[in-house]
Write a protein that holds these residues in place. Structure first.
Motif, PDB file in Angstrom:
ATOM      1  N   GLY A 139      35.745 -92.033  70.307  1.00 21.09           N
ATOM      2  CA  GLY A 139      34.411 -92.447  69.878  1.00 21.09           C
ATOM      3  C   GLY A 139      33.279 -91.544  70.308  1.00 21.09           C
ATOM      4  N   TRP A 140      33.566 -90.449  70.988  1.00 20.39           N
ATOM      5  CA  TRP A 140      32.512 -89.549  71.464  1.00 20.39           C
ATOM      6  C   TRP A 140      32.089 -88.582  70.358  1.00 20.39           C
ATOM      7  N   ARG A 141      30.817 -88.243  70.365  1.00 16.92           N
ATOM      8  CA  ARG A 141      30.312 -87.189  69.480  1.00 16.92           C
ATOM      9  C   ARG A 141      30.589 -85.839  70.120  1.00 16.92           C
ATOM     10  N   VAL A 142      31.042 -84.893  69.313  1.00 22.33           N
ATOM     11  CA  VAL A 142      31.267 -83.520  69.764  1.00 22.33           C
ATOM     12  C   VAL A 142      30.382 -82.622  68.915  1.00 22.33           C
ATOM     13  N   VAL A 143      29.532 -81.813  69.546  1.00 23.83           N
ATOM     14  CA  VAL A 143      28.524 -81.044  68.811  1.00 23.83           C
ATOM     15  C   VAL A 143      28.655 -79.554  69.127  1.00 23.83           C
ATOM     16  N   TYR A 144      27.878 -78.778  68.391  1.00 23.24           N
ATOM     17  CA  TYR A 144      27.901 -77.315  68.543  1.00 23.24           C
ATOM     18  C   TYR A 144      26.518 -76.831  68.958  1.00 23.24           C
ATOM     19  N   GLN A 145      26.460 -76.033  69.998  1.00 23.86           N
ATOM     20  CA  GLN A 145      25.204 -75.472  70.499  1.00 23.86           C
ATOM     21  C   GLN A 145      25.248 -73.955  70.309  1.00 23.86           C
ATOM     22  N   ASP A 146      24.564 -73.463  69.244  1.00 22.41           N
ATOM     23  CA  ASP A 146      24.741 -72.061  68.883  1.00 22.41           C
ATOM     24  C   ASP A 146      24.035 -71.088  69.809  1.00 22.41           C
ATOM     25  N   ASP A 147      23.051 -71.546  70.612  1.00 23.93           N
ATOM     26  CA  ASP A 147      22.359 -70.609  71.494  1.00 23.93           C
ATOM     27  C   ASP A 147      22.978 -70.549  72.886  1.00 23.93           C
ATOM     28  N   LEU A 156      36.370 -58.715  43.078  1.00 25.59           N
ATOM     29  CA  LEU A 156      35.009 -58.338  43.457  1.00 25.59           C
ATOM     30  C   LEU A 156      34.115 -59.560  43.578  1.00 25.59           C
ATOM     31  N   VAL A 157      34.292 -60.523  42.682  1.00 22.30           N
ATOM     32  CA  VAL A 157      33.477 -61.746  42.743  1.00 22.30           C
ATOM     33  C   VAL A 157      33.708 -62.469  44.069  1.00 22.30           C
ATOM     34  N   PHE A 158      34.980 -62.639  44.442  1.00 28.54           N
ATOM     35  CA  PHE A 158      35.274 -63.324  45.695  1.00 28.54           C
ATOM     36  C   PHE A 158      34.805 -62.504  46.893  1.00 28.54           C
ATOM     37  N   LEU A 159      34.881 -61.195  46.784  1.00 29.76           N
ATOM     38  CA  LEU A 159      34.394 -60.356  47.875  1.00 29.76           C
ATOM     39  C   LEU A 159      32.884 -60.500  48.029  1.00 29.76           C
ATOM     40  N   VAL A 160      32.178 -60.561  46.917  1.00 29.05           N
ATOM     41  CA  VAL A 160      30.722 -60.739  46.963  1.00 29.05           C
ATOM     42  C   VAL A 160      30.379 -62.082  47.609  1.00 29.05           C
ATOM     43  N   VAL A 161      31.127 -63.126  47.235  1.00 31.49           N
ATOM     44  CA  VAL A 161      30.895 -64.445  47.839  1.00 31.49           C
ATOM     45  C   VAL A 161      31.117 -64.373  49.347  1.00 31.49           C
ATOM     46  N   GLN A 162      32.203 -63.715  49.758  1.00 33.80           N
ATOM     47  CA  GLN A 162      32.476 -63.572  51.187  1.00 33.80           C
ATOM     48  C   GLN A 162      31.386 -62.769  51.880  1.00 33.80           C
ATOM     49  N   MET A 163      30.925 -61.719  51.212  1.00 33.27           N
ATOM     50  CA  MET A 163      29.896 -60.874  51.811  1.00 33.27           C
ATOM     51  C   MET A 163      28.587 -61.641  51.982  1.00 33.27           C
ATOM     52  N   LEU A 164      28.225 -62.421  50.975  1.00 30.71           N
ATOM     53  CA  LEU A 164      26.993 -63.209  51.079  1.00 30.71           C
ATOM     54  C   LEU A 164      27.113 -64.252  52.186  1.00 30.71           C
ATOM     55  N   MET A 165      28.272 -64.900  52.267  1.00 32.58           N
ATOM     56  CA  MET A 165      28.488 -65.894  53.312  1.00 32.58           C
ATOM     57  C   MET A 165      28.448 -65.237  54.689  1.00 32.58           C
ATOM     58  N   ALA A 166      29.065 -64.068  54.807  1.00 35.12           N
ATOM     59  CA  ALA A 166      29.071 -63.359  56.084  1.00 35.12           C
ATOM     60  C   ALA A 166      27.671 -62.908  56.470  1.00 35.12           C
ATOM     61  N   THR A 167      26.918 -62.420  55.502  1.00 33.82           N
ATOM     62  CA  THR A 167      25.549 -61.983  55.780  1.00 33.82           C
ATOM     63  C   THR A 167      24.719 -63.147  56.306  1.00 33.82           C
ATOM     64  N   TYR A 168      24.862 -64.302  55.668  1.00 33.01           N
ATOM     65  CA  TYR A 168      24.114 -65.479  56.116  1.00 33.01           C
ATOM     66  C   TYR A 168      24.522 -65.870  57.533  1.00 33.01           C
ATOM     67  N   ALA A 169      25.831 -65.861  57.811  1.00 36.86           N
ATOM     68  CA  ALA A 169      26.309 -66.226  59.146  1.00 36.86           C
ATOM     69  C   ALA A 169      25.795 -65.251  60.199  1.00 36.86           C
ATOM     70  N   PHE A 170      25.794 -63.963  59.879  1.00 35.04           N
ATOM     71  CA  PHE A 170      25.289 -62.964  60.822  1.00 35.04           C
ATOM     72  C   PHE A 170      23.800 -63.166  61.076  1.00 35.04           C
ATOM     73  N   ARG A 171      23.058 -63.540  60.051  1.00 36.27           N
ATOM     74  CA  ARG A 171      21.631 -63.802  60.235  1.00 36.27           C
ATOM     75  C   ARG A 171      21.412 -65.009  61.146  1.00 36.27           C
ATOM     76  N   LEU A 172      22.213 -66.061  60.930  1.00 36.45           N
ATOM     77  CA  LEU A 172      22.082 -67.244  61.780  1.00 36.45           C
ATOM     78  C   LEU A 172      22.352 -66.904  63.241  1.00 36.45           C
ATOM     79  N   ASP A 173      23.350 -66.058  63.484  1.00 36.45           N
ATOM     80  CA  ASP A 173      23.715 -65.690  64.848  1.00 36.45           C
ATOM     81  C   ASP A 173      22.914 -64.507  65.379  1.00 36.45           C
TER      82      ASP A 173
END
Length: 719
Positions: A547-555, A643-660
């Protein structure tokens, strides 16, 4: 890092042979499918431009349309006067052959159908109807290949394959053959004649044509009927088509032409009947058995490829949905974090009560087994924390002097516990027993903290529902392409997923490298279990089910060593994957539970099952199918999809890198990740799944240490 006392690793090799056999069988099925449907094809039936015809006997080039060169002697035959042998090529076709058969039945006419083997296998019921209606069948090769230009091995395959298809479906064998792209006798060239002689050696009579309706051009029903107009009593072999394209004009022209022929006194019949031979016979038992096996094999390959095609569609959709989900949930998590920070600062400026900052001291437990290379950096970095901590280093029977190194540092607030080797869970539990505080942080001995890591990590404990917190693990040794690939995986694969799990309240893993826990929560679930090799995943799932909440602290960042060789990476991920499978199986009951446990079961375990087990298991099929597509399909389309799937992966990776807040430079290695790293990861999953299914008890694989960890500059100054 501790090492559990378990049986040594058991070598599992047989499954690799199974995998190779499966992929080989899949490759054969795809090769068959590609050959049958994509290497050749039924289309424009125009006659290739003639080349040399010096070896063609005059008796053939100037003789009748039915050529029999069996036994070495060349004989040609023409249907008798007022007799028309009606023939159809390129079928059977599910749309047009039935309509043509209906027209023939209406006029009480029998004909000869020169069938393409691949089309026959696709339409077995039509083949049986042709025989049942009293018509004749001839061979038109397996895939409508030009026998004159084909090598000898392919000539044999094309003719014999079509014969086996006919025998396997109808139980009959035929002696009639019409080479694709053939016409009248005067169009025979040396290569076509060579193919005809080879076929004659196998017992085939070649049937050419004297009147071409040219319906393959689709000039209109009237034009087709005019092409069939006859000016004298001579017997003819008429060429029409029941397959290979739209034959609506053929059907209309056939009905009119048959009425006209009847009015003109012509007898329209099959080739065999026209020249007085019995071209079809009952296939022998061996021929029927071979033919049936051949047909069933082709049909099986068709089924496999169809199933794979749908599987690829499903996998593609799941991958795209996953990309949108993780990005969407990560954005939501990021907005919530920023909103909370902004609100907290604003309330402080306005002197409005806010949720209190967590300032109580923390017990940090460091399990260590032979961590001499990096233990000093790890301990110094934690001592330098801006938050009050006690550090408990549990030496789990190290043989390299790990405990002595820590004791020699003489750092304040650091306690060393020496114990016999009992495994990482036992080391963590020993540290938990010795801990003085209600909040506990667990960190691997190959990890260093930033000065503010502990303080940032424990702040979500202000919410009394939170029982555990995952920090943000960073790859320290990210140099080189392997390091860059793992860096990308940590930022994109792990951290984006943790944001999703946080928002969806189904976090399956608080990593051993950096995790914070309420002591109360740990004691309620019985501490750290040694039931699995992924004790961190097992513990986290237990907390969720409690029943415990488990969370993520990105900083809250921790820096850890990643494997520097493919072999070390394999061993690490093998243990992770195998342990995760153990934990998923142990906690499978959560799927039917309610509340927090149900969220873990239906959301978290479902996500892990689909994304981290089923998709990787299907990944080798994707790679084999990609090779198939490049060879037999449109390479440009396959490349475009990739190429389409690679572009999707690249966009997702770019966003993740920006968040971090990471530099984007390492992303140049992402395309290369598809050709080595991805295969390694799915092979790890395959081996782990097979090992788990086989019930093999896998031992602990300790990762090699490289001494690449460094205390952050601020930590060095404070230590």
């Amino acid at each position: 890092m501790s090492r559990p006392v378990k049986s040594g690793p058991v070598s599992v090799r047989a499954h690799w042979f199974v995998l190779i056999a499966v992929l080989f069988a899949l490759g054969v099925a795809l090769a068959v499918q590609g050959y049958m449907h994509h290497l050749a094809g039924i289309g424009d039936d125009s006659v290739p431009s003639s080349t040399s015809a010096g070896s063609v006997p005059d008796a053939v080039s100037g003789g009748g349309p039915v050529v029999d060169s069996r036994g070495g002697a060349v004989r040609t035959v023409t249907p008798p006067d007022h007799t028309l042998a009606l023939t159809f090529d390129d079928g059977p076709d599910p749309a047009w052959t039935p309509q043509i058969l209906d027209v023939l039945r209406k006029h009480h006419v029998r004909a000869t159908f020169f069938v393409v083997g691949s089309a026959a296998i696709d339409n077995p019921d039509l083949m049986r109807r042709i025989i049942a209606d009293g018509h004749e069948i001839g061979v038109h090769t397996l895939t409508h290949t030009d026998l004159g230009t084909a090598p000898s091995w392919r000539r044999d395959l094309e003719v014999q394959g079509a014969q086996e298809a006919i025998a396997g479906i109808t139980g009959h064998a035929t002696s009639l053959l019409r080479p694709p792209y053939s016409s009248g006798n005067d169009a025979i060239n040396d290569s076509t004649w060579s193919a005809m002689r080879t076929s004659a050696d196998e017992g085939y009579i070649t049937v050419l044509s004297t009147v071409d309706s040219e319906d393959w051009r689709r000039p209109g029903a009237t034009a087709i009927e005019q092409n069939l107009a006859l000016s004298g009593p001579q017997g003819q072999v008429l060429l029409m088509h029941d397959g290979g394209g739209d034959r609506e004009q053929t059907v209309a022209a056939l009905d009119s032409a048959l009425s006209r022929f009847a009015g003109q006194g012509y007898r329209v019949t099959s080739v065999g009947d026209a020249i007085g031979i019995d071209s079809m016979r009952e296939a022998s038992a061996p021929e029927q058995m071979t033919g049936t096996a051949f047909v069933r094999g082709i049909q099986l390959s068709d089924f496999v490829v169809t199933a794979i095609s749908w599987g690829l569609v499903a996998a593609g959709l799941v991958t795209l949905v996953r990309a949108f989900l993780v990005v969407g949930f990560a954005a939501r998590h990021s907005r919530a974090t920023r909103r909370l920070q902004t609100l907290s600062r604003g309330r402080r400026r306005m002197d409005v009560p806010v949720r209190p900052e967590i300032t109580e001291p923390v017990s940090v437990i460091v399990p260590a087994y032979n961590e001499a290379v990096g233990i000093e950096a790890a301990v110094r970095s934690i001592v330098a924390s801006t938050h009050p901590v006690e550090i408990i280093v549990v030496d789990d029977g190290s043989t390299d002097g790990t405990a002595g190194i820590v004791e020699a540092l003489g750092l304040p607030g650091v306690t060393v516990i020496r114990k016999e080797n009992g495994g990482k869970p036992s080391a963590l539990n020993a540290g938990l027993d010795a801990a003085s505080h209600d909040l506990v942080v667990m960190v691997d001995g190959d990890t260093v903290f930033e000065p503010d890591t502990v303080r940032a990590l424990i702040q979500p404990f202000a919410d009394p529902r939170v029982g555990a917190i995952s920090g943000n693990t960073k790859v320290a040794n990210r140099g080189g392409i392997l390091g860059a690939w793992q860096h990308i995986e940590y930022v994109v694969g792990f951290n984006l997923d943790r944001r999703l799990f946080d928002v969806a309240e189904c976090m399956p893993t608080v990593p051993g490298a950096i995790g914070a826990f309420r002591r109360e929560a740990l004691l309620r679930v019985g501490g750290v279990s040694d039931d699995t090799l992924a004790e961190d995943t097992d513990l986290t799932m237990s907390l969720c089910r409690d029943g415990w909440r488990v969370v993520y602290q990105d900083d809250a960042r921790a820096w850890t060593e990643a494997p520097a060789t493919l072999g070390a990476l394999w061993r690490q991920r093998y243990r992770w994957c195998y342990g995760t499978l153990q934990a998923m199986w142990k906690h499978r009951g959560a799927v039917v539970q309610r509340g927090a446990a149900g969220k873990l079961g239906r959301r978290g375990l479902g996500y892990l099952l689909v994304l981290q087990v089923l998709l990787p298991l299907f990944a080798p099929v994707v790679d084999v199918f990609a090779v198939y597509g490049l060879i037999f399909l449109d390479p440009l389309r396959i490349a475009a999809l990739w190429l389409v799937f690679l572009v999707v992966q690249m966009l997702m990776a770019t966003y993740a890198f920006r968040l971090d807040k990471e530099r984007l430079g390492p992303l140049w290695t992402l395309p290369l990740q598809q050709f080595v790293y991805r295969q390694l990861m799915y092979l790890v999953v395959i081996q782990s799944v097979v090992t788990a299914l086989a019930g093999v008890h896998l031992g602990w694989h300790r990762m090699e240490r490289y001494g690449s960890l460094r205390v952050p500059p601020a930590a060095e100054g404070q230590a």
